[in-house]
Write an enzyme that holds these catalytic residues in place. Structure first.
Site, PDB file in Angstrom:
ATOM      1  N   LYS A 106       0.827  -1.223   0.000  1.00 27.95           N
ATOM      2  CA  LYS A 106       0.000   0.000   0.000  1.00 27.95           C
ATOM      3  C   LYS A 106       0.852   1.260   0.000  1.00 27.95           C
ATOM      4  O   LYS A 106       0.484   2.280  -0.587  1.00 27.95           O
ATOM      5  CB  LYS A 106      -0.952   0.018   1.192  1.00 27.95           C
ATOM      6  CG  LYS A 106      -0.274  -0.182   2.544  1.00 27.95           C
ATOM      7  CD  LYS A 106      -0.530  -1.561   3.090  1.00 27.95           C
ATOM      8  CE  LYS A 106       0.475  -1.925   4.156  1.00 27.95           C
ATOM      9  NZ  LYS A 106       0.113  -3.113   4.898  1.00 27.95           N
ATOM     10  N   GLY A 135      -6.577  -5.903   3.686  1.00 27.35           N
ATOM     11  CA  GLY A 135      -6.203  -7.328   3.689  1.00 27.35           C
ATOM     12  C   GLY A 135      -7.072  -8.177   2.786  1.00 27.35           C
ATOM     13  O   GLY A 135      -7.073  -8.011   1.572  1.00 27.35           O
ATOM     14  N   ILE A 137     -10.339  -8.339   2.429  1.00 24.89           N
ATOM     15  CA  ILE A 137     -11.637  -7.833   1.947  1.00 24.89           C
ATOM     16  C   ILE A 137     -11.483  -7.363   0.496  1.00 24.89           C
ATOM     17  O   ILE A 137     -10.610  -6.552   0.212  1.00 24.89           O
ATOM     18  CB  ILE A 137     -12.116  -6.629   2.800  1.00 24.89           C
ATOM     19  CG1 ILE A 137     -12.151  -6.980   4.285  1.00 24.89           C
ATOM     20  CG2 ILE A 137     -13.473  -6.137   2.315  1.00 24.89           C
ATOM     21  CD1 ILE A 137     -12.484  -5.801   5.191  1.00 24.89           C
ATOM     22  N   ASP A 202      -0.166   3.852   7.882  1.00 24.19           N
ATOM     23  CA  ASP A 202      -0.664   2.699   7.126  1.00 24.19           C
ATOM     24  C   ASP A 202      -2.110   2.949   6.669  1.00 24.19           C
ATOM     25  O   ASP A 202      -2.455   2.719   5.507  1.00 24.19           O
ATOM     26  CB  ASP A 202      -0.570   1.448   8.020  1.00 24.19           C
ATOM     27  CG  ASP A 202      -1.150   0.225   7.360  1.00 24.19           C
ATOM     28  OD1 ASP A 202      -0.493  -0.315   6.465  1.00 24.19           O
ATOM     29  OD2 ASP A 202      -2.274  -0.183   7.731  1.00 24.19           O
ATOM     30  N   LYS A 206      -3.798   3.456   2.768  1.00 24.10           N
ATOM     31  CA  LYS A 206      -4.974   2.748   2.242  1.00 24.10           C
ATOM     32  C   LYS A 206      -6.085   3.727   1.874  1.00 24.10           C
ATOM     33  O   LYS A 206      -6.760   3.565   0.853  1.00 24.10           O
ATOM     34  CB  LYS A 206      -5.461   1.732   3.278  1.00 24.10           C
ATOM     35  CG  LYS A 206      -4.434   0.629   3.555  1.00 24.10           C
ATOM     36  CD  LYS A 206      -4.794  -0.172   4.790  1.00 24.10           C
ATOM     37  CE  LYS A 206      -3.734  -1.204   5.119  1.00 24.10           C
ATOM     38  NZ  LYS A 206      -3.876  -1.761   6.475  1.00 24.10           N
TER      39      LYS A 206
HETATM   40  N1  HSE Z   1      -0.253  -3.438   9.568  1.00 20.94           N
HETATM   41  C1  HSE Z   1      -1.434  -3.579   8.801  1.00 20.94           C
HETATM   42  C2  HSE Z   1      -2.617  -3.603   9.757  1.00 20.94           C
HETATM   43  C3  HSE Z   1      -1.367  -4.864   8.003  1.00 20.94           C
HETATM   44  O1  HSE Z   1      -2.428  -3.714  10.967  1.00 20.94           O
HETATM   45  O2  HSE Z   1      -3.744  -3.488   9.308  1.00 20.94           O
HETATM   46  C4  HSE Z   1      -2.255  -4.871   6.805  1.00 20.94           C
HETATM   47  O3  HSE Z   1      -2.040  -3.829   5.940  1.00 20.94           O
END
Ligand code: HSE
Length: 437
Positions: A106, A135, A137, A202, A206
Site C-alpha cells: 500500500k 487485507g 476484503i 498505514d 490505504k
Molecule cells: N499493519 C497492517 C494492519 C497490516 O495492521 O492493518 C495490513 O495492511
C-alpha cells in the site's frame, strides 16, 4: 495450455501465506483461472522454511530479486517485499520487462502508484493491488467494479487491524497500549515499523487508494490528513462509551462542494452502527453510493492467509485477462486514465465535523460559562456536556463536551482560547465525531 509462471518477491508473512494458499488450493484456482499457475522463481533473503506449507513445490529460490524480475520465463511478478525501495525499482523493472505485477504494497501504491500505473499503461501490462487495502476484503473490486453505477458520496473505514486491535483491547480489557501492540506484532499484523500502524500512516496509505478509486482523482498521499491513536487515553475510551459512542480509528473520504475530504483520525461513532462493532484485527469499509445507499464490507484486514487470499485472487484476475481483449481490462483507479478529475483535496482546517472535547477544569462557579462563551463566539453549538468526578483528589474535574458539526478552523480557534484560560489545565483532548448516518 502451458502453466503460467509466477515470480514471487518476498517470503515473509504474506509471501509464506501466498505459497500456502496457492499450493493448497491449486485445483480450485486452476479451474477458476483457466490455466495452471506455478511459482517458478522466488527471491527471499531470510525465511522460515519449516513454517511455509507447500514450499517444497515451488521453483528455485534466489537472494537477488532483480534475477526474478529479469527472468524471461516469468509472466507475473508478485511483489511482497513491502516498503518504497527497492520495491518501486523492482516493480518498474518488471513492467519494463513486460510482466504483470500483483502487489500488497500500500505504501508503494499510495506514493508511487501514479507513476507505476502510467508505466503499466504504456507497456500494456496490469498492476493489481487488492491486497494493499483492508487485507482479505475485496474492497477494490467492490468499489471499482461492483459499485461502478454509482456516484460515490463517501467512504469510511477501519483499515488498520493493529490500531483496531489496540483500541478494542483497551476498551474491553483495560489493557495497556504497548502490551497490545507487542501482541499484534507477534501475530504478524503490525507493520515492520509499527509507528506506521499507530501513527495512522498505514491507514492513510490505504485511504489514499480508496479516495482515488471512489472519486477518480490521482493518488495524493501527501494531502491526506493523518492522525494516529497514540494520544487516546483509557478515560476517553470510557467516557465515549458512557455517552453511547465507540472510538474507532477511521479513514474517511467524502465529496463536498469544496472538494474531496481525505482524513485519517480517531473518531467517535454511535455504538449502534454496525461498523462501531468491528473489533480486534478485523477491518470494515462503509461505502455510500447514490444509487445503492450504504454498503459495508467486513473481514480480516491483516494476517498471512487473509492477505494471501487477495493476492491470489489478483493473480487469477490477471491470468483470466491474459486471454481477453486488453481494451476491456478494468482501469487501475476505476476511471479511464484520460477521465481523471482534478477536484482539489480539502485542507483539514476546512472540513466540517462534530467533536468530543475533554477539558480539565477548575471546579468553581463560572468556569464552564467562560468555556461555553468561547464556543458560542466560534459559532459552535453544544450537543451534550457531562462533568465527571475529580481523579485522585485533583482540584480539576474532567468535563466532556459533544458538539454539533463545525468547521475545523473554528474549533481550532476555540480550543486555543479555551487552553489559554487559567481555569483550564493542560491541553484539550479533541476527537472528531461522525454519526455516519
Ligand atoms: N499493519 C497492517 C494492519 C497490516 O495492521 O492493518 C495490513 O495492511
Amino acid at each position: 495450455m502451458n502453466p503460467i509462471k509466477i515470480g514471487l518477491l518476498g517470503l515473509g508473512t504474506v509471501g509464506g501465506g501466498t505459497v500456502s494458499v496457492l499450493t493448497r488450493n491449486i485445483d480450485e484456482i486452476t479451474r477458476r483461472a483457466g490455466r495452471e499457475i506455478v511459482i517458478s522463481h522466488v527471491a527471499a533473503l531470510d525465511y522460515d522454511a519449516d513454517a511455509i506449507e507447500g514450499l517444497d513445490r515451488i521453483g528455485r529460490i534466489t537472494d537477488d530479486a532483480f534475477d526474478v524480475v529479469n527472468d524471461p520465463e516469468v509472466e507475473i511478478i508478485i511483489e511482497l517485499i513491502g516498503g518504497y525501495s527497492p520495491a518501486r525499482e523492482l516493480v518498474l523493472k518488471a513492467i519494463e520487462n513486460g510482466k504483470h505485477v500483483v502487489t500488497a504494497n500500500k505504501a508503494l501504491i499510495a506514493l508511487h502508484g501514479n507513476e507505476i500505473f502510467s508505466a503499466a499503461q504504456a507497456r500494456g501490462v496490469t498492476v493489481a493491488f487488492e491486497a494493499a487495502v483492508a487485507g482479505g476484503i475485496p474492497i477494490i473490486k467492490a468499489m471499482r467494479e461492483g459499485l461502478a453505477a454509482n456516484q460515490i458520496q463517501w467512504a469510511a473505514g477501519i483499515i488498520n487491524g493493529t490500531g483496531n486491535f489496540i483500541l478494542s483491547e483497551m476498551r474491553d480489557h483495560g489493557r495497556d497500549f504497548d502490551d497490545v501492540l507487542k501482541e499484534a506484532q507477534s501475530l504478524g499484523y503490525a507493520e515492520t515499523d509499527p509507528t506506521f500502524d499507530v501513527e495512522g500512516i498505514d491507514a492513510a496509505h490505504k485511504l489514499t487508494i480508496i479516495g482515488s478509486i471512489a472519486f477518480g482523482i490521482p493518488l495524493q498521499f501527501d494531502k491526506t490528513y493523518t492522525e494516529g491513536i497514540t494520544h487516546i487515553e483509557q478515560l476517553d475510551v470510557r467516557y465515549a462509551g458512557e455517552l453511547g459512542y465507540r472510538i474507532k480509528h477511521l479513514g474517511i473520504t467524502r465529496k463536498t462542494d469544496k472538494g474531496i475530504e481525505m482524513r485519517v483520525h480517531p473518531t467517535l461513532i454511535p455504538e449502534r452502527r454496525l461498523i462501531a462493532n468491528v473489533d480486534g484485527v478485523m477491518n470494515a469499509v462503509l461505502v455510500y453510493g447514490d444509487a445503492v445507499g450504504p454498503t459495508l464490507y467486513y473481514g480480516a484486514g491483516a494476517g498471512a492467509q487473509p492477505t494471501a487470499s487477495a493476492v491470489v485472487a489478483d493473480v487469477v484476475d490477471v491470468v483470466r485477462a491474459l486471454t481477453s481483449d486488453p481494451e476491456n481490462r478494468v482501469p487501475h483507479l476505476a476511471f479511464q486514465p484520460d477521465a481523471m478529475s482534478d477536484i482539489p483535496v480539502v485542507d483539514i482546517e476546512d472540513i466540517e465535523t462534530a467533536y468530543y472535547l475533554r477539558l480539565s477544569a477548575v471546579d468553581r462557579p463560572g468556569v464552564l460559562a467562560n468555556v461555553t462563551a468561547i464556543l458560542g463566539r466560534s459559532n459552535i453549538s453544544i450537543e451534550a456536556i457531562i462533568q465527571k468526578q475529580a481523579i485522585d483528589g485533583s482540584p480539576h474535574v474532567p468535563v466532556i463536551f459533544l458538539t454539533q458539526r463545525v468547521q475545523e478552523k473554528n474549533m481550532n480557534e476555540a480550543i486555543r482560547h479555551i487552553e489559554a484560560l487559567d481555569t483550564i489545565s493542560g491541553q484539550v483532548a479533541r476527537i472528531r465525531l461522525e454519526t455516519l448516518a
